[in-house]
Design an enzyme around this catalytic site. Sequence first.
Site, short mmCIF file in Angstrom:
data_model
loop_
_atom_site.label_atom_id
_atom_site.label_comp_id
_atom_site.label_asym_id
_atom_site.label_seq_id
_atom_site.Cartn_x
_atom_site.Cartn_y
_atom_site.Cartn_z
N SER A 148 28.21 63.08 35.98
CA SER A 148 28.11 62.76 37.41
C SER A 148 26.65 62.46 37.71
O SER A 148 25.75 62.94 37.00
CB SER A 148 28.56 63.97 38.24
OG SER A 148 28.13 63.83 39.59
N TYR A 161 28.91 72.99 40.55
CA TYR A 161 29.26 71.65 40.05
C TYR A 161 28.03 70.97 39.43
O TYR A 161 28.09 70.46 38.30
CB TYR A 161 29.82 70.81 41.20
CG TYR A 161 30.28 69.42 40.80
CD1 TYR A 161 31.56 69.21 40.29
CD2 TYR A 161 29.46 68.31 40.95
CE1 TYR A 161 31.99 67.94 39.93
CE2 TYR A 161 29.89 67.03 40.59
CZ TYR A 161 31.16 66.86 40.09
OH TYR A 161 31.58 65.60 39.73
P1 NAD Z 1 40.53 63.62 40.20
O1 NAD Z 1 40.67 64.89 40.96
O2 NAD Z 1 41.27 62.41 40.64
O3 NAD Z 1 40.88 63.87 38.66
C1 NAD Z 1 40.55 65.05 37.97
C2 NAD Z 1 41.51 65.20 36.83
O4 NAD Z 1 41.18 66.40 36.08
C3 NAD Z 1 42.97 65.38 37.31
O5 NAD Z 1 43.82 64.64 36.46
C4 NAD Z 1 43.21 66.87 37.12
O6 NAD Z 1 44.57 67.22 36.93
C5 NAD Z 1 42.38 67.12 35.87
N1 NAD Z 1 42.13 68.54 35.62
C6 NAD Z 1 41.67 69.47 36.49
N2 NAD Z 1 41.62 70.67 35.89
C7 NAD Z 1 42.05 70.50 34.61
C8 NAD Z 1 42.23 71.34 33.50
N3 NAD Z 1 41.94 72.65 33.57
N4 NAD Z 1 42.69 70.80 32.35
C9 NAD Z 1 43.00 69.50 32.25
N5 NAD Z 1 42.85 68.64 33.28
C10 NAD Z 1 42.39 69.14 34.44
O7 NAD Z 1 38.97 63.33 40.18
P2 NAD Z 1 38.13 62.15 39.50
O8 NAD Z 1 37.20 61.67 40.53
O9 NAD Z 1 38.99 61.20 38.79
O10 NAD Z 1 37.28 63.01 38.46
C11 NAD Z 1 37.22 62.74 37.08
C12 NAD Z 1 35.85 63.14 36.55
O11 NAD Z 1 34.86 62.32 37.14
C13 NAD Z 1 35.45 64.58 36.86
O12 NAD Z 1 34.80 65.14 35.73
C14 NAD Z 1 34.48 64.43 38.00
O13 NAD Z 1 33.54 65.48 38.06
C15 NAD Z 1 33.82 63.11 37.63
N6 NAD Z 1 33.16 62.44 38.75
C16 NAD Z 1 33.87 61.92 39.80
C17 NAD Z 1 33.17 61.28 40.84
C18 NAD Z 1 33.87 60.67 42.01
O14 NAD Z 1 33.18 60.21 42.93
N7 NAD Z 1 35.17 60.58 42.05
C19 NAD Z 1 31.78 61.20 40.80
C20 NAD Z 1 31.10 61.77 39.72
C21 NAD Z 1 31.79 62.37 38.70
#
Ligand code: NAD
Length: 263
Positions: A148, A161
């Site tokens: 991130s 986080y």
């Molecule tokens: P999201 O909530 O749509 O997806 C998160 C996924 O992780 C889901 O499929 C959820 O079921 C899964 N998950 C949660 N706990 C879990 C576990 N214990 N075991 C297996 N799977 C698990 O969110 P996203 O935005 O798609 O996030 C994906 C990644 O991207 C994350 O690591 C997040 O920190 C990172 N990220 C997202 C953003 C953003 O703006 N969306 C920005 C920076 C980083």
Amino acid sequence: MKGQKALITGANSGIGKAVAIALAKAGADVCINYVTRPEVAEEVANEAMECGGKAIIAKADVSKEDEVKAMFEKTIKEFGTVDIVVPNAGIQIDGPFDTMTVEMWDKLMGVNLRGQFLCCREAVKEFKRRGVVSDVSCAAGKIICMSSVHDIIPWAGHVNYAASKGGVLMLMKSLAQEVAPQRIRVNAISPGAIRTPINHEAWSTPEAYDALMKLVPYKRIGEPEDIGRAAVWLASDDSDYVTGTTLYVDGGMTLYPGFETGG
Ligand code: NAD
């Protein structure tokens, strides 16, 4: 990427889903990891198969060692091996620091940091066992850690986080240094603000979206497909000389947008 096998965690939502579909479009067979909502994982697998390759689903809580091991065993049994691993699953459990409980800290670290460690370790074991297969890829394996912008931007109210993503940064770099001689590449993608369920409240109303745009010089929110395309490049031999690097896919969020007007 034809003939390559990819495992993506948290692949039934948001960024993980987009990465899985992008890799499938590029020709890879994909394993869709999920922890809840298997029916959505099935939908993603079906969409991936429409691209012409194979797709399976595998349930695992990435914070649990036995479940991660079983997920890799299943993938390797079904596909023969694994070439690309994207530890993507992540959560936020926000709160002021002085009210943050040990449970909030440990649960988040379990998914965001321990989960990355466990998936990277199983990936490296398989990459080392198999080595380079030159008609598949120049590398013995590729890991793309989903980090991130908060691996370098401090984030008040989200200390757990930001600490986890800072940890991912050094996990990725130290591991990249350790396994480069085996031709294993380890990189990270650090997304900025991407339109997914994790940050729904940051983009779902016009007021929230306008406030968010103050932090994004490129003046649009990122879409999960922006990350999918970056992941395909990092997984492909086009990036063969790239290891230990973080690709910030953030519309300039890390460019100190507060200084846009001269500071
Ligand atoms: P999201 O909530 O749509 O997806 C998160 C996924 O992780 C889901 O499929 C959820 O079921 C899964 N998950 C949660 N706990 C879990 C576990 N214990 N075991 C297996 N799977 C698990 O969110 P996203 O935005 O798609 O996030 C994906 C990644 O991207 C994350 O690591 C997040 O920190 C990172 N990220 C997202 C953003 C953003 O703006 N969306 C920005 C920076 C980083």
